[in-house]
Design an enzyme around this catalytic site. Sequence first.
Site, PDB file in Angstrom:
ATOM      1  N   LEU B 218       0.822  -1.211   0.000  1.00 20.15           N
ATOM      2  CA  LEU B 218       0.000   0.000   0.000  1.00 20.15           C
ATOM      3  C   LEU B 218       0.858   1.265   0.000  1.00 20.15           C
ATOM      4  O   LEU B 218       1.698   1.446   0.878  1.00 20.15           O
ATOM      5  CB  LEU B 218      -0.905  -0.010   1.252  1.00 20.15           C
ATOM      6  CG  LEU B 218      -1.802   1.220   1.433  1.00 20.15           C
ATOM      7  CD1 LEU B 218      -2.809   1.345   0.318  1.00 20.15           C
ATOM      8  CD2 LEU B 218      -2.484   1.191   2.784  1.00 20.15           C
ATOM      9  N   ASP B 219       0.636   2.140  -0.966  1.00 18.07           N
ATOM     10  CA  ASP B 219       1.328   3.433  -1.045  1.00 18.07           C
ATOM     11  C   ASP B 219       2.847   3.294  -1.129  1.00 18.07           C
ATOM     12  O   ASP B 219       3.581   4.222  -0.801  1.00 18.07           O
ATOM     13  CB  ASP B 219       0.989   4.342   0.160  1.00 18.07           C
ATOM     14  CG  ASP B 219      -0.495   4.646   0.236  1.00 18.07           C
ATOM     15  OD1 ASP B 219      -1.184   4.474  -0.790  1.00 18.07           O
ATOM     16  OD2 ASP B 219      -0.954   5.043   1.306  1.00 18.07           O
ATOM     17  N   GLU B 220       3.329   2.131  -1.577  1.00 23.49           N
ATOM     18  CA  GLU B 220       4.768   1.919  -1.565  1.00 23.49           C
ATOM     19  C   GLU B 220       5.352   1.724  -2.961  1.00 23.49           C
ATOM     20  O   GLU B 220       6.523   1.426  -3.111  1.00 23.49           O
ATOM     21  CB  GLU B 220       5.121   0.690  -0.699  1.00 23.49           C
ATOM     22  CG  GLU B 220       4.957   0.905   0.788  1.00 23.49           C
ATOM     23  CD  GLU B 220       5.996   1.855   1.360  1.00 23.49           C
ATOM     24  OE1 GLU B 220       7.143   1.855   0.886  1.00 23.49           O
ATOM     25  OE2 GLU B 220       5.634   2.603   2.286  1.00 23.49           O
TER      26      GLU B 220
END
Lengths: 275, 275, 275, 275
Positions: B218-220
């Site tokens: 996530l969001d990486e």
Amino acid sequence: MIIVIQCKDQIGLVAAISGVLAQEQLNIVSLREHVDPSENRFFIRIEVNGEAPMEMLQRRLSTLLPEDAVISINPRPEKKIVVMVTKEYHCLSDILVRHHFRTLGASVQHVIGNYPVLEDICRRFEIPFSHISHQEIDKEVFEQQILDVLLRCQPDYIVLAKFMRILSPAFIGAFPTRIINIHHSFLPAFVGASPYRQAFERGVKLIGATAHFVTDQLDEGPIIAQQIIPVSHSFTATDMMKAGKEIETSVLARALRLVFEDRVLVYKNKTVVFE
Amino acid sequence: MIIVIQCKDQIGLVAAISGVLAQEQLNIVSLREHVDPSENRFFIRIEVNGEAPMEMLQRRLSTLLPEDAVISINPRPEKKIVVMVTKEYHCLSDILVRHHFRTLGASVQHVIGNYPVLEDICRRFEIPFSHISHQEIDKEVFEQQILDVLLRCQPDYIVLAKFMRILSPAFIGAFPTRIINIHHSFLPAFVGASPYRQAFERGVKLIGATAHFVTDQLDEGPIIAQQIIPVSHSFTATDMMKAGKEIETSVLARALRLVFEDRVLVYKNKTVVFE
Amino acid sequence: MIIVIQCKDQIGLVAAISGVLAQEQLNIVSLREHVDPSENRFFIRIEVNGEAPMEMLQRRLSTLLPEDAVISINPRPEKKIVVMVTKEYHCLSDILVRHHFRTLGASVQHVIGNYPVLEDICRRFEIPFSHISHQEIDKEVFEQQILDVLLRCQPDYIVLAKFMRILSPAFIGAFPTRIINIHHSFLPAFVGASPYRQAFERGVKLIGATAHFVTDQLDEGPIIAQQIIPVSHSFTATDMMKAGKEIETSVLARALRLVFEDRVLVYKNKTVVFE
Amino acid sequence: MIIVIQCKDQIGLVAAISGVLAQEQLNIVSLREHVDPSENRFFIRIEVNGEAPMEMLQRRLSTLLPEDAVISINPRPEKKIVVMVTKEYHCLSDILVRHHFRTLGASVQHVIGNYPVLEDICRRFEIPFSHISHQEIDKEVFEQQILDVLLRCQPDYIVLAKFMRILSPAFIGAFPTRIINIHHSFLPAFVGASPYRQAFERGVKLIGATAHFVTDQLDEGPIIAQQIIPVSHSFTATDMMKAGKEIETSVLARALRLVFEDRVLVYKNKTVVFE
């Protein structure tokens, strides 16, 4: 090694250059190329890992490239500079501090001031300072005294760090693309004197600064870097000048880094900047 | 023509590639190369003038380059995309307007919304819209319905333009480096939900937005572009959100332009962006 | 004169304050007011033309305003500061240069370094330097030696200009909202050590710096100013650090100017900055 | 409520104004004041919580303030605007989208185009469009046809969203500080036509856009907002124009927000912007 070349454009230039490098077992780490189609001009900057005899490389590239090619192999890693100033300390001090801590990418040989006020800060950093006044002498004599210093120092670049006199075309012509000036405005807005007063009168919301090479056209030389800072109605002309000094310092530092790292190629009145 | 290649690094790659181009009488107009030494990885993007048979070029380059080379010659000039949204209009509208006036560099095939609120704006631009609700169904079924649309459209890229559901690793894994998300914060600050509330509580003076490829972390995923906007004590959390939407729109537009012009190469968790 | 006040909010505060000023024939040149509704807190900064006895003004305002009012009339125009450093020169040199040319808005009383490397630059500007090593002694003893210097200098503010040791809550608690730190990242991203390494690993496209007041929560104190600079895939972690130093210098200079001009009011974990 | 006032400066203005507000039990949430000493001019913008009869407030303030005071209490919260365009879609589309989603802070009454190309996008958003050609008619007649639309719509502001005709002084004089223009350059650089071509020829490293009120001096009216975007040697004049359109859209949106929120006060050739 760093290799910087400009010449007229033709098919096969990258192949020719990179072929030579490959034969010498040099690995290209970073390559930037640009063609200006309106001028039919080719610009390239290559960083390679590995070593090879510079004279041989120069010779082999010369035979492969167009006659007008300007080839610079491993330009002097630490440039020599002379700084010219008037009374304002901000750009000069920044240069002296970076010089002192060996992060300027250049060595300050000498500082010339047409007023003596900045001699003290130079002395603190053990940099020779010459006070050459423009007052009560002919411009020609004034410039000859400056030239005497320059001849002695043999600088790669002359940095006008808020030097507030206009140099003659003859002087400028002696150092083509080797004089760097910081202009206190977002050129081409506010050419000439008192740009902050002009900016204040006009009620602008941004003010700028421009670092450029000096040509005999006042404030018209090739631009290296520009930067702006927001201002508002609450800024007096003096406040704008203060804010302006901050970006003058910053944009000159940036332009000098780019030039000293051999990232700026000049052709006619424009620069190619390989950041 | 545009040629984009990445492979493991070795000496002579530029010479090999540019040699083929020179033999085909293709003139290199712009070349950007980058080597990541920590990964021993070579990246290049070349724009040439002139034409040559693409299959032949591909074949000749393949034989010269390392086996792992990913070679893309003349990538499809106008990408096909599907846009996924929830309720916020700003990013979608910007994409629809650019699509409508043929300046997006891509063609919007379809818009999928997990709420129906943005159907109207799509209809105004004659773009098909599917309302696929995530409510009262299994995630698996929800994603299957989305996949059905995607299979029909065969998009080059899927753009999450403020799509507020988290997709499963299986879904994301089906489209590696082909899903682009706009994240409403300056990653890696404020990962996760309510970043503007978090930013307000923390009293930050800048807020940011990040466009990135989606991975199952996530969001990486690999960051394509980031941008910030200044805020002050006078901003409520709502004001910050409003200001944030402006840069979300702007940074997503910029990231899409870079991707659609084949300027973004991805390797592991990073991008190389040849602007 | 400058008048800065914060207190709990209630109706009529501006009328009460400006009424007193009008009676004293003081003309308001610039007024900034802010109410934080979530905290029911009132903040004001007023610049007036004219003069009036400060004690009388203070007394009259005190009787009109809520009991918790913090009233500062004509705060000391030139602050006294002590600077604490480790080994990096860039922020300290900038402060020393501005101090030397009387444009810092503060007077540097003393510099404390936990290494001796920056003693030389201080000597060049005739600023006393104390080398207080943290090595081989208890933290308590280390901090006591620092406190001895501070007690002697009685600074208005303590500036941590790249001081790389963590101070104890007891130490910090002794100087509430009087210790200013420059943090080498865009807080709250990359809290803690090696932020440039973290930024490099993450492949960010912007790096930031944050000037903030120090509280006993590491890197969590009220933010004064933040700034960013774009970076790209071509930046190594070292390049990012170099670029970061430029904005560290710039954002700390900006934060200090704001604080020294009494434009920063602190309440709980946030600042109100009347630029 | 929002109260905006400008008048000649004198002692006691803030006390007088805030006294009235306190008596009416109005709590000041945000107050911005500015005095321009060179013009002896007072500007103030106040946001209050609470309600009071507007006519009464207006009357009480009028009696207390200098005769030349311009007092605006609760300016119309949603402005009415007419947009004038030529052929470029980017600024108009942004305005139409924000209008459509009720985030413009104004209502678009009508769009006037001197070419018909943008009629279609207006139709999609159900905004009336009048094609008024400038060709083969006298300027006077052309402007009269525009005036007919304006008289019917009674807009608060006229937005020139890339309207490429020069309006007559008579026309402009009829709407003082009510015509807002977006100029495709960083004024005062590149006044007049083809600014991107000029910028390209000059080799600038930044290009800008300026939103300003229109006066009868071409490109010389009070500046509301300015913004820049970096460019490089790799930008053609066309690339610069494309990049310029992005900031034209953005800076016009910002200027309109500021004007529509009654944050912009005009006096002579400058603006006071209370952000």
